[in-house]
Design a protein around this motif. Structure first.
Motif, PDB file in Angstrom:
ATOM      1  N   HIS A 185      42.297  39.159  51.927  1.00  0.00           N
ATOM      2  CA  HIS A 185      41.685  38.894  50.623  1.00  0.00           C
ATOM      3  C   HIS A 185      42.739  38.317  49.669  1.00  0.00           C
ATOM      4  O   HIS A 185      42.487  37.338  48.953  1.00  0.00           O
ATOM      5  CB  HIS A 185      41.099  40.197  50.077  1.00  0.00           C
ATOM      6  N   LEU A 186      43.930  38.909  49.665  1.00  0.00           N
ATOM      7  CA  LEU A 186      45.019  38.411  48.828  1.00  0.00           C
ATOM      8  C   LEU A 186      45.424  36.995  49.231  1.00  0.00           C
ATOM      9  O   LEU A 186      45.686  36.150  48.358  1.00  0.00           O
ATOM     10  CB  LEU A 186      46.225  39.350  48.908  1.00  0.00           C
ATOM     11  N   VAL A 187      45.436  36.713  50.518  1.00  0.00           N
ATOM     12  CA  VAL A 187      45.786  35.365  51.004  1.00  0.00           C
ATOM     13  C   VAL A 187      44.742  34.349  50.522  1.00  0.00           C
ATOM     14  O   VAL A 187      45.098  33.234  50.104  1.00  0.00           O
ATOM     15  CB  VAL A 187      45.908  35.352  52.543  1.00  0.00           C
ATOM     16  N   MET A 188      43.477  34.730  50.551  1.00  0.00           N
ATOM     17  CA  MET A 188      42.420  33.833  50.076  1.00  0.00           C
ATOM     18  C   MET A 188      42.605  33.513  48.589  1.00  0.00           C
ATOM     19  O   MET A 188      42.464  32.357  48.171  1.00  0.00           O
ATOM     20  CB  MET A 188      41.044  34.478  50.306  1.00  0.00           C
ATOM     21  N   ILE A 189      42.936  34.519  47.813  1.00  0.00           N
ATOM     22  CA  ILE A 189      43.124  34.305  46.379  1.00  0.00           C
ATOM     23  C   ILE A 189      44.375  33.470  46.121  1.00  0.00           C
ATOM     24  O   ILE A 189      44.372  32.607  45.239  1.00  0.00           O
ATOM     25  CB  ILE A 189      43.152  35.648  45.628  1.00  0.00           C
ATOM     26  N   ARG A 201      44.445  31.639  35.866  1.00  0.00           N
ATOM     27  CA  ARG A 201      44.802  32.924  35.260  1.00  0.00           C
ATOM     28  C   ARG A 201      43.825  34.020  35.651  1.00  0.00           C
ATOM     29  O   ARG A 201      44.208  35.171  35.867  1.00  0.00           O
ATOM     30  CB  ARG A 201      44.864  32.791  33.743  1.00  0.00           C
ATOM     31  N   LYS A 202      42.536  33.684  35.737  1.00  0.00           N
ATOM     32  CA  LYS A 202      41.545  34.677  36.163  1.00  0.00           C
ATOM     33  C   LYS A 202      41.821  35.138  37.589  1.00  0.00           C
ATOM     34  O   LYS A 202      41.763  36.338  37.891  1.00  0.00           O
ATOM     35  CB  LYS A 202      40.127  34.098  36.068  1.00  0.00           C
ATOM     36  N   TYR A 203      42.124  34.201  38.465  1.00  0.00           N
ATOM     37  CA  TYR A 203      42.405  34.582  39.851  1.00  0.00           C
ATOM     38  C   TYR A 203      43.722  35.333  39.980  1.00  0.00           C
ATOM     39  O   TYR A 203      43.866  36.193  40.845  1.00  0.00           O
ATOM     40  CB  TYR A 203      42.351  33.365  40.775  1.00  0.00           C
ATOM     41  N   ARG A 204      44.668  35.048  39.113  1.00  0.00           N
ATOM     42  CA  ARG A 204      45.904  35.830  39.114  1.00  0.00           C
ATOM     43  C   ARG A 204      45.622  37.280  38.716  1.00  0.00           C
ATOM     44  O   ARG A 204      46.204  38.214  39.286  1.00  0.00           O
ATOM     45  CB  ARG A 204      46.939  35.220  38.171  1.00  0.00           C
ATOM     46  N   GLU A 205      44.733  37.469  37.752  1.00  0.00           N
ATOM     47  CA  GLU A 205      44.351  38.828  37.353  1.00  0.00           C
ATOM     48  C   GLU A 205      43.600  39.536  38.486  1.00  0.00           C
ATOM     49  O   GLU A 205      43.825  40.721  38.729  1.00  0.00           O
ATOM     50  CB  GLU A 205      43.511  38.810  36.073  1.00  0.00           C
ATOM     51  N   LEU A 206      42.700  38.816  39.143  1.00  0.00           N
ATOM     52  CA  LEU A 206      41.991  39.399  40.289  1.00  0.00           C
ATOM     53  C   LEU A 206      42.983  39.782  41.378  1.00  0.00           C
ATOM     54  O   LEU A 206      42.868  40.846  41.985  1.00  0.00           O
ATOM     55  CB  LEU A 206      40.949  38.413  40.827  1.00  0.00           C
ATOM     56  N   TYR A 207      43.970  38.927  41.600  1.00  0.00           N
ATOM     57  CA  TYR A 207      45.012  39.206  42.584  1.00  0.00           C
ATOM     58  C   TYR A 207      45.731  40.515  42.246  1.00  0.00           C
ATOM     59  O   TYR A 207      45.960  41.355  43.111  1.00  0.00           O
ATOM     60  CB  TYR A 207      46.010  38.040  42.632  1.00  0.00           C
ATOM     61  N   LYS A 208      46.070  40.687  40.967  1.00  0.00           N
ATOM     62  CA  LYS A 208      46.751  41.907  40.539  1.00  0.00           C
ATOM     63  C   LYS A 208      45.885  43.139  40.780  1.00  0.00           C
ATOM     64  O   LYS A 208      46.384  44.185  41.207  1.00  0.00           O
ATOM     65  CB  LYS A 208      47.123  41.822  39.055  1.00  0.00           C
ATOM     66  N   LEU A 209      44.581  43.015  40.493  1.00  0.00           N
ATOM     67  CA  LEU A 209      43.678  44.144  40.714  1.00  0.00           C
ATOM     68  C   LEU A 209      43.611  44.529  42.193  1.00  0.00           C
ATOM     69  O   LEU A 209      43.658  45.702  42.547  1.00  0.00           O
ATOM     70  CB  LEU A 209      42.274  43.809  40.204  1.00  0.00           C
ATOM     71  N   ILE A 210      43.512  43.535  43.047  1.00  0.00           N
ATOM     72  CA  ILE A 210      43.442  43.800  44.486  1.00  0.00           C
ATOM     73  C   ILE A 210      44.769  44.347  44.993  1.00  0.00           C
ATOM     74  O   ILE A 210      44.805  45.247  45.837  1.00  0.00           O
ATOM     75  CB  ILE A 210      43.036  42.524  45.246  1.00  0.00           C
ATOM     76  N   GLN A 211      45.858  43.818  44.446  1.00  0.00           N
ATOM     77  CA  GLN A 211      47.177  44.310  44.818  1.00  0.00           C
ATOM     78  C   GLN A 211      47.318  45.789  44.447  1.00  0.00           C
ATOM     79  O   GLN A 211      47.852  46.588  45.228  1.00  0.00           O
ATOM     80  CB  GLN A 211      48.235  43.473  44.109  1.00  0.00           C
ATOM     81  N   GLN A 212      46.828  46.170  43.276  1.00  0.00           N
ATOM     82  CA  GLN A 212      46.861  47.574  42.871  1.00  0.00           C
ATOM     83  C   GLN A 212      45.981  48.433  43.783  1.00  0.00           C
ATOM     84  O   GLN A 212      46.350  49.563  44.118  1.00  0.00           O
ATOM     85  CB  GLN A 212      46.422  47.726  41.405  1.00  0.00           C
ATOM     86  N   ASP A 213      44.831  47.891  44.182  1.00  0.00           N
ATOM     87  CA  ASP A 213      43.986  48.597  45.154  1.00  0.00           C
ATOM     88  C   ASP A 213      44.750  48.846  46.445  1.00  0.00           C
ATOM     89  O   ASP A 213      44.676  49.928  47.030  1.00  0.00           O
ATOM     90  CB  ASP A 213      42.728  47.777  45.476  1.00  0.00           C
ATOM     91  N   TYR A 214      45.451  47.842  46.877  1.00  0.00           N
ATOM     92  CA  TYR A 214      46.204  47.934  48.134  1.00  0.00           C
ATOM     93  C   TYR A 214      47.326  48.964  48.014  1.00  0.00           C
ATOM     94  O   TYR A 214      47.507  49.803  48.886  1.00  0.00           O
ATOM     95  CB  TYR A 214      46.759  46.549  48.490  1.00  0.00           C
ATOM     96  N   ASN A 261      39.613  51.423  46.234  1.00  0.00           N
ATOM     97  CA  ASN A 261      38.674  50.337  46.517  1.00  0.00           C
ATOM     98  C   ASN A 261      37.892  49.965  45.261  1.00  0.00           C
ATOM     99  O   ASN A 261      36.672  49.909  45.269  1.00  0.00           O
ATOM    100  CB  ASN A 261      37.710  50.730  47.635  1.00  0.00           C
ATOM    101  N   LYS A 262      38.602  49.681  44.169  1.00  0.00           N
ATOM    102  CA  LYS A 262      37.940  49.296  42.925  1.00  0.00           C
ATOM    103  C   LYS A 262      37.321  47.910  43.026  1.00  0.00           C
ATOM    104  O   LYS A 262      36.271  47.650  42.462  1.00  0.00           O
ATOM    105  CB  LYS A 262      38.921  49.347  41.760  1.00  0.00           C
ATOM    106  N   VAL A 263      37.996  47.025  43.752  1.00  0.00           N
ATOM    107  CA  VAL A 263      37.476  45.672  43.967  1.00  0.00           C
ATOM    108  C   VAL A 263      36.931  45.616  45.390  1.00  0.00           C
ATOM    109  O   VAL A 263      37.661  45.883  46.339  1.00  0.00           O
ATOM    110  CB  VAL A 263      38.587  44.607  43.786  1.00  0.00           C
ATOM    111  N   PRO A 264      35.647  45.275  45.554  1.00  0.00           N
ATOM    112  CA  PRO A 264      35.090  45.189  46.909  1.00  0.00           C
ATOM    113  C   PRO A 264      35.833  44.153  47.752  1.00  0.00           C
ATOM    114  O   PRO A 264      36.324  43.145  47.237  1.00  0.00           O
ATOM    115  CB  PRO A 264      33.641  44.752  46.673  1.00  0.00           C
ATOM    116  N   LEU A 265      35.919  44.433  49.035  1.00  0.00           N
ATOM    117  CA  LEU A 265      36.598  43.506  49.937  1.00  0.00           C
ATOM    118  C   LEU A 265      35.974  42.116  49.869  1.00  0.00           C
ATOM    119  O   LEU A 265      34.749  41.972  49.880  1.00  0.00           O
ATOM    120  CB  LEU A 265      36.539  44.020  51.376  1.00  0.00           C
TER     121      LEU A 265
END
Length: 142
Positions: free
Chosen positions: A13-17, A77-90, A95-99
């Motif tokens: 997921h992080l690679v896709m973002i 910038r939005k995708y960078r924020e999403l990346y940070k959220l998923i990184q924190q999940d990891y 699992n705050k952000v669905p896969l």
């Protein structure tokens, strides 16, 4: 689902973002290239034809490219924020952000007009506008 499979899916997921962020940055760079090329072509055409009213036409694409560039930066910038959220999940094993969720509508970053005046965007377009104004003034005074 086992833990290692979830972790590998989060990594994917992080690679896709990352790929989306790279694409947005590339689009922004290409817009700057297109803006400079198009404005140069318009100014050269105006000089060649000795029709300086064409110089006024150059202002519209500058504004359009400026807004598009800010739009792509906003998406980045939005995708960078999403990346940070998923990184924190990891990191936190939550699992705050669905896969494989790529939705950024709930992520708040600066609006496009605010990004247009950010230091990473405005200098190039103000320079292009300034150069166009200088060319216009030179041709009006001759």
């Amino acid at each position: 689902m086992n833990e290692s499979k979830i972790n590998s899916e989060k990594k994917e997921h992080l690679v896709m973002i990352e790929a989306i962020i790279t694409r947005m940055a590339n689009n922004s760079f290409q817009l700057k290239n297109w803006a400079i090329s198009l404005i140069s072509a318009i100014l050269i055409f105006a000089d060649y034809k000795k029709e300086f009213c064409f110089i006024w036409i150059a202002f519209l694409p500058v504004i359009v490219f400026w807004a598009l560039d800010a739009f792509y930066l906003q998406l980045e910038r939005k995708y960078r924020e999403l990346y940070k959220l998923i990184q924190q999940d990891y990191i936190n094993n939550t699992n705050k952000v669905p896969l494989f969720d790529m939705n950024t509508k709930d992520i708040n970053v600066a609006c496009v007009t605010r990004i247009m005046i950010s230091k990473s965007v405005w200098p190039i377009y103000v320079t292009i506008l300034g150069a166009t104004i200088v060319v216009l003034l030179i041709n009006c005074l001759n």
